[in-house]
Design a protein around this motif. Structure first.
Motif, PDB file in Angstrom:
ATOM      1  N   GLY A 252       0.620  -1.237   0.448  1.00  0.00           N
ATOM      2  CA  GLY A 252       0.137   0.487  -0.218  1.00  0.00           C
ATOM      3  C   GLY A 252       0.979   1.036  -0.695  1.00  0.00           C
ATOM      4  O   GLY A 252       1.103   1.808  -0.701  1.00  0.00           O
ATOM      5  N   CYS A 253       1.571   1.619   1.533  1.00  0.00           N
ATOM      6  CA  CYS A 253       2.115   2.764   1.503  1.00  0.00           C
ATOM      7  C   CYS A 253       3.583   3.015   0.827  1.00  0.00           C
ATOM      8  O   CYS A 253       4.586   3.537   0.752  1.00  0.00           O
ATOM      9  CB  CYS A 253       2.071   3.403   2.477  1.00  0.00           C
ATOM     10  N   ALA A 254       4.394   1.253   1.495  1.00  0.00           N
ATOM     11  CA  ALA A 254       5.909   1.239   1.400  1.00  0.00           C
ATOM     12  C   ALA A 254       6.313   1.878   2.305  1.00  0.00           C
ATOM     13  O   ALA A 254       7.605   1.888   2.128  1.00  0.00           O
ATOM     14  CB  ALA A 254       6.005   1.173   0.144  1.00  0.00           C
TER      15      ALA A 254
ATOM     16  N   CYS B 193       0.429   1.366   6.767  1.00  0.00           N
ATOM     17  CA  CYS B 193      -1.231   1.271   6.053  1.00  0.00           C
ATOM     18  C   CYS B 193      -1.021  -0.938   6.171  1.00  0.00           C
ATOM     19  O   CYS B 193      -2.274  -0.573   6.898  1.00  0.00           O
ATOM     20  CB  CYS B 193      -0.826   1.388   4.623  1.00  0.00           C
ATOM     21  N   GLY B 194       0.151  -1.844   7.299  1.00  0.00           N
ATOM     22  CA  GLY B 194      -0.329  -3.025   7.038  1.00  0.00           C
ATOM     23  C   GLY B 194      -0.828  -3.691   6.412  1.00  0.00           C
ATOM     24  O   GLY B 194      -1.319  -5.026   6.541  1.00  0.00           O
TER      25      GLY B 194
ATOM     26  N   CYS C  65       1.136  -5.228   4.219  1.00  0.00           N
ATOM     27  CA  CYS C  65       1.966  -6.239   3.844  1.00  0.00           C
ATOM     28  C   CYS C  65       2.109  -7.024   4.843  1.00  0.00           C
ATOM     29  O   CYS C  65       3.856  -7.220   5.341  1.00  0.00           O
ATOM     30  CB  CYS C  65       3.213  -5.326   3.859  1.00  0.00           C
TER      31      CYS C  65
ATOM     32  N   CYS D 238       7.439  -4.405   4.212  1.00  0.00           N
ATOM     33  CA  CYS D 238       7.717  -3.166   3.128  1.00  0.00           C
ATOM     34  C   CYS D 238       9.113  -2.640   3.365  1.00  0.00           C
ATOM     35  O   CYS D 238      10.032  -2.247   3.354  1.00  0.00           O
ATOM     36  CB  CYS D 238       6.538  -2.142   3.013  1.00  0.00           C
TER      37      CYS D 238
HETATM   38  S1  FES Z   1       2.839  -1.663   2.679  1.00  0.00           S
HETATM   39 FE1  FES Z   1       1.861  -0.141   4.251  1.00  0.00          FE
HETATM   40  S2  FES Z   1       2.873  -1.098   5.234  1.00  0.00           S
HETATM   41 FE2  FES Z   1       3.467  -2.083   4.254  1.00  0.00          FE
END
Ligand code: FES
Ligand SMILES: Cc1cc2nc3c(=O)[nH]c(=O)nc-3n(C[C@H](O)[C@H](O)[C@H](O)COP(=O)(O)OP(=O)(O)OC[C@H]3O[C@@H](n4cnc5c(N)ncnc54)[C@H](O)[C@@H]3O)c2cc1C
Ligand code: FES
Length: 512
Positions: free
Chosen positions: A39-41, A45-46, A48, A72
């Protein structure tokens, strides 16, 4: 040397590892295990979320200790010697066991949703036969997934809770504070989480596999970039003497973003996760001493025993996945002006011990922060431990974090007050703030206005005014300079009201 880890019962060996390749990229692009989402890398966001297991030395009763982390911002060498569970691990259908027995990995036959005897049915209606893990079934049947993008992350966090992973004793909402969903709404997700209490795993075989792959310290080289994963402080000190510019990486919850968002190259890297003697915790009547490598999730109960406000502060550092990886030492060593640990620890009078090949030195934590991005750490030194004296009976302590969102957010202002009140007079004061200056810093004017004065509303008002002259905070997206000054002074007033037994119900409700 190859990075070795265990995935679904199979030992995975990776030679020539890029030390800053993320676990997420490896799963998605190399292994094509695309159930784990990006999601956010940046750990926010969790989506991953995966579970990482290591031999359980915590006395928690399990053979393997599991932690939910964000793939991530975990680098591949951090998996060395560990076990990994991804969302694909939870069903038999999608990834059969190497032995071909068809049971979930480590899920006992009684506990496996894939085996013949499913666990007691969770209290939801309409649960039918399926190859889904009980948690996945419950999510589906509670309507806890719409677009589904976040769902694997939620499932992994909830699965971690169900099998007793780190943080499993927390309420479902706290376990999920690091998982974001854009479209479903959290009600059904929380209900699904509540519906499955616990799942039994038999990790005995996995523990034996982990013991079999545990070996020498790992190290490697990739395109000229060296990396090391020492196992002791002595080994670490010797390595740092040889590579004084090497980047230390503990939980990578700060450093990971330098790579995924800043696209920075780290040069030589030394991973600290296997340095056993950085993970010590010692509680005595006088003090709490925390090894720099202790993760916030493990430090949490010890901090909470030192003072409940400190425990509450830790609960609000990132989400559980961040606290399962991020260390107390990394938070301090990073030197961020908005790190939450340093102001609280400075106010509590913490001391820092730095170590190198030539010995140790100890300093008050407040002296470690020299300027923005500049700390008193010499080449070859690393942070070894932090000692926090136990507050005495005369201590009046208040620690509070103000952020735009309650959970998993960075502080606009983090304030910590530690007053000694003897026979109605303030005889000592340590006041420190994050978010107010280029470094976490004490408030000299405020402290001077408190010490020697009666512990009274008039004193607090005078000190709150003095506090406004201690800092010239920045305007930024988290808060204007004026807001920060006013909010900081109000935190001192809140200490006073709290001590008077004035229950500030609105504030307490907002906090809780
Ligand atoms: S992609 Fe969002 S927390 Fe890892
Ligand atoms: C989504 C998200 C939310 C977050 N929320 C918060 C929050 O609410 N509050 C907060 O304070 N922080 C927060 N953080 C930041 C981060 O989690 C913490 O600062 C964490 O404690 C860093 O620890 P780490 O082990 O991951 O450090 P790393 O990223 O591994 O390292 C950080 C820095 O410290 C150095 N370092 C690490 N260990 C040592 C050592 N033993 N000796 C010398 N140098 C060392 C590294 O070289 C690097 O410069 C958040 C991060 C993320 C991704
Ligand atoms: S179901 Fe769409 S983001 Fe959660």
């Amino acid at each position: 040397m190859a990075v070795k880890f265990i995935l679904d019962g199979e030992v995975i060996e990776l030679a020539d590892v890029d030390p800053t390749a993320t676990v997420l990229d490896h799963l998605r692009y190399r292994m094509r295990r695309t159930g784990t989402k990006e999601g956010c890398a940046e750990g926010d966001c969790g989506a991953c979320t995966v579970l990482v297991g290591s031999p359980d030395h915590s006395g928690g009763g399990g053979a393997v200790q599991w932690r939910a982390v964000n793939a991530c911002i975990q680098f591949l060498p951090m998996l060395h010697g560990k076990a990994l569970l991804t969302v694909e691990s939870l069903t038999c259908a999608s990834s059969p066991s190497p032995s071909g027995e068809g049971l979930g990995w480590g899920l006992s036959s009684e506990g496996s949703a894939c085996g013949k005897a499913p666990p007691p049915a969770p209290p939801v209606k309409g649960r039918g036969e399926s190859a889904l893990n009980p948690l996945q079934s419950v999510m589906a049947e509670n309507g806890a997934s719409q677009c589904g993008f976040c769902t694997p992350g939620f499932v992994m966090s909830l699965y971690g809770r169900a099998i007793g992973a780190s943080g499993a004793d927390m309420p479902v909402a706290d376990v999920l504070a690091g998982n974001l969903c854009r479209c479903t709404g959290y009600g059904p997700i929380l209900a699904a989480g509540e519906a499955v209490d616990s799942l039994r795993r038999d990790d005995a075989a996995l523990a034996a596999q982990l013991a079999a792959i545990a070996g020498e310290s790992a190290s490697g080289e990739w395109q000229g970039q060296r990396w090391f994963a020492p196992k002791s402080c002595g080994e670490l000190a010797a390595l740092l003497a040889d590579y004084p510019d090497a980047r230390l990486v503990a939980g990578a919850t700060d450093v990971g973003l330098w790579v995924t968002k800043g696209l920075r190259s780290l040069g030589a890297v030394i991973f600290l996760g296997d340095v056993a003697d950085l993970s010590g915790i010692e509680e005595t009547d006088e003090a709490l001493t925390i090894g720099a490598g202790v993760r916030y999730a493990d430090a949490h109960p010890h901090f909470a025993r030192l003072h409940p406000d400190l425990g509450e502060l830790v609960r609000r550092i990132g989400g559980l996945q961040v606290r399962n990886a991020g260390t107390v030492g990394g938070n301090v060593a990073n030197g961020s002006p908005i790190g939450d640990g340093p102001p609280a620890l400075i106010a509590l009078g913490a001391e820092l011990t730095l170590r190198s090949a030539s010995g140790r030195r100890t300093m008050p934590l407040k002296d470690y922060f020299l300027d923005y991005g500049k700390q008193d750490r010499q080449p070859g030194e690393f942070v070894e431990s932090i000692r926090i004296p136990r507050p005495g009976p005369q201590a009046v302590i208040h620690i509070a974090k103000l952020s735009r969102r309650f959970d998993s957010d960075i502080s606009a202002v983090c304030g910590a007050f530690n007053l000694t009140v003897e026979q109605g007079t303030i005889t000592a004061a340590r006041v420190a703030f994050g978010g107010m200056a280029a470094t976490p810093r004490r408030a000299a004017g405020c402290e001077a206005a408190l010490v020697g004065q009666p512990f009274s509303e008039a004193t607090i008002e005078a000190a709150a005014e003095a506090l406004k002259a201690d800092y010239t905070p920045l305007d930024d997206v988290r808060g204007s300079s004026a807001y920060r000054l006013e909010a900081a002074a109000n935190l001192l007033r809140r200490l006073w009201l709290r001590e008077q037994g004035t229950v500030i119900s609105v504030l307490e409700a907002l906090d809780g």
